[in-house]
Design an enzyme around this catalytic site. Structure first.
Site, mmCIF file in Angstrom:
data_model
loop_
_atom_site.group_PDB
_atom_site.id
_atom_site.type_symbol
_atom_site.label_atom_id
_atom_site.label_comp_id
_atom_site.label_asym_id
_atom_site.label_seq_id
_atom_site.Cartn_x
_atom_site.Cartn_y
_atom_site.Cartn_z
ATOM 1 N N GLY A 1 0.820 -1.203 0.000
ATOM 2 C CA GLY A 1 0.000 0.000 0.000
ATOM 3 C C GLY A 1 0.855 1.254 0.000
ATOM 4 O O GLY A 1 1.927 1.311 -0.632
ATOM 5 N N SER A 2 0.426 2.250 0.747
ATOM 6 C CA SER A 2 1.028 3.589 0.652
ATOM 7 C C SER A 2 2.472 3.683 1.130
ATOM 8 O O SER A 2 3.160 4.640 0.786
ATOM 9 C CB SER A 2 0.178 4.595 1.422
#
Length: 575
Positions: A284-285
């Site tokens: 993810g981020s």
């Protein structure tokens, strides 16, 4: 002529006898002496102590406990009933079965029981039972119980390393067993009270990069997070940002190394698996760190470039959403990183192109093993470069369509913030034999991945995330901390698993000269919250604050105090 032939034949026979004598006396002498001794001696093993495993400060994290192994030589037993009764009481054995083994044994020696406590062993010795022998042995002792359960591993009943560091370094730390020789007849009965022995050699000492105090901080943090968020698993790694040394590593659920669930092999395998090294996940981020760093390194972006986020991007005809559906409007690079805007990172990945982006990711080590000194490491998942479509490139830019191991991701983050140099995650710093000689010493083989300017800029951008953005809960008053949140949906059978997330936060400190990097992962938090900024960031703050206190790190940021003028409220009503 016949006489000559006779002389030659006799000479040839003597020649063969001389050769045979040479073979027996010189070439095969050791072998034949050994075979001869086997006819007249019986040997008992003198077990070597396994080498201890210590943390970086010399604290023993894996030691040894003195135990005994009990043997019986049936032909030397003069009173089978007494022996069977005495040992059955002290060792909690079936008396009738033991008696039967003694009286009907066709072998010269029986192993009665291993890992007998020193107290019981001394009681058996005091009985002076004919035909009963004890040899000093040792079993592993873990003074910190559940700490480092998935890291140090464990040994089997024969004290052989099975997994973790115990297994990986088994050949160096297991030692060399010796032997106690007892003169006996061809039936195995002792004929002389005189013993001789070949001494054992204890195993080497393994010094690790672990700091047991920082490990304790992490163990406490993951237990709290596991309970608070009722998650599937909570994991944390602390890494030396300069060279990749693992300072702490832990995960829940765990187990007591001194009380292994050997009765349930599935439970033992599940609890002992080091998911931070062998499992992969979609980051993810947190992966946006690498997209930003490479875009800066390749010069496709600068801090003044403007981005517009309407809440989505259309790539290859597919509408890819930003996490904030209404969008972030206009923003520069620093704001895009601080807001973790998906649109910004799609733009950065697309502007680099597949070839450049993949070249940079591979320099960070994604798609291959880090080389950590541990069995079963995974290499992560990076799509075949030739198969990457434009839409795939956009998704990889913000941390989808790629899978990493936690240790791989954290190693990459260290490279981003330590001035741009690669690191090799590792546990061992040195191994010394019982005489103090080096058998192994870690030597860094670092190379530059990013320029110093890019690294410095990334530290500034990631500090903003903690001081002004989504990572505020990772802050510690008085100290400069940088980091990035991560919240990724999980997939099951190729589809998004509704309501299942991997929440994470990766941080480093101090920003001005990063010493430690920390990765906290909460797998499937089942509470009201699932964002990494809420679920994972506070644990990183807690551990950093404890590290600063432990190492007596002085604050570098003065507390800002805002003074205001209080207006006069004299004579006014409360309403």
């Amino acid at each position: 002529m016949r006489l000559l032939i006779a002389y030659l034949s006799i000479a040839f026979i003597f020649f063969l006898l001389i050769i045979r004598l040479f073979v027996v006396c010189i070439i095969d002498s050791d072998f034949l002496v050994k075979k001869g001794n086997e006819q007249w001696y019986r040997d008992l093993p003198l077990k070597a102590n396994r080498g201890v495993i210590t943390d970086i400060n010399g604290n023993i994290i894996v030691g040894n406990q003195s135990v005994y192994t009990v043997y019986i030589r049936p032909r030397s037993v003069t009173n089978p009933q007494l022996v069977a009764h005495s040992l059955s009481v002290l060792l909690s054995l079936d008396e009738s079965k033991l008696h039967e083994k003694i009286t009907s044994a066709s072998v010269g020696e029986l192993t009665v029981k291993k890992n007998v406590s020193a107290d019981i062993g001394k009681q058996i010795e005091a009985l002076s039972l004919d035909g009963v022998y004890l040899t000093a042995d040792s079993k592993r002792d873990y003074p910190y119980s559940e700490f480092l359960a998935q890291v140090v591993g464990y040994t089997n009943v024969d004290n052989e390393g099975q997994n973790g560091l115990e297994g990986y370094y088994d050949k160096l730390i297991k030692g060399v067993d010796g032997k106690l020789f007892i003169e006996s007849d061809n039936r195995g009965s002792e004929i002389s009270p005189t013993y001789s022995y070949l001494p054992s050699i204890d195993g080497a000492t393994l010094t690790t990069t672990i700091d047991i105090n920082i490990q304790a901080f992490c163990e406490n943090a993951v237990k709290i997070a596991h309970t608070q968020w009722n998650c599937k698993r909570a994991s944390m790694i602390v890494m030396d940002a300069s060279d990749g040394g693992i300072v702490a590593m832990c995960s829940t659920p765990t187990y007591d190394l001194n009380s292994l669930p050997r009765h349930d092999i599935n439970m033992l395998n599940a609890y002992s698996k080091n998911s931070m090294i062998v499992d992969v996940y979609e980051p993810g981020s947190t992966f946006k760190i690498f997209t930003t760093a490479l875009a800066l390194e390749y010069g496709v972006v600068n801090e003044n470039k403007s981005f517009f986020c309407p809440g989505y991007r259309v790539v290859d005809g597919q509408r890819i959403k930003c996490w904030r559906s209404k969008g972030h409007s206009s923003q520069n690079l620093a704001e895009g990183v601080m807001n973790s805007c998906n649109c910004v990172f799609m733009d950065l990945a697309l502007s680099m192109g597949v070839e450049n982006f993949y070249k940079g990711l591979k320099n960070f080590g994604f798609g291959k093993k880090t080389g950590i000194d541990f069995f079963g490491e995974s290499s992560g998942l990076l799509m075949n470069e030739k198969s990457v479509k434009t839409v795939d490139l956009a998704r990889i830019g913000f941390g989808q369509a790629v899978a990493v191991t936690p240790v791989q991701l954290l190693g990459g983050v260290c490279s981003v913030v330590n001035g741009g140099y690669s690191v090799t995650p590792h546990f061992a710093t040195e191994i010394r034999d019982t005489y103090g000689n080096f058998l192994y010493k870690y030597e860094s083989s670092s190379h530059r991945i990013l320029s110093e300017n890019t690294s410095k800029k990334m530290c500034e951008l990631l500090e903003n995330v903690v001081s002004k953005g989504s990572g505020k809960k990772a802050s510690v008053q008085g100290y400069r901390i940088g980091g990035k949140t991560g919240t990724a949906q999980k997939y099951e059978n190729g589809h998004i698993a509704q309501g299942k997330y991997v929440s994470s936060f990766v941080g480093f400190a101090p920003v001005e000269n990063p010493k430690y990097a920390i990765l906290m992962i909460v797998d499937e938090p089942s509470s009201y919250a699932y964002y990494g900024s809420i679920v994972a960031a506070p644990s990183v703050s807690d551990v950093f604050s404890r590290i600063f206190a432990y190492e007596k790190t002085a604050p570098t940021v003065e507390e800002s105090i805002e003074y205001v003028t209080m207006p006069s409220v004299e004579g006014m009503s409360y309403n």
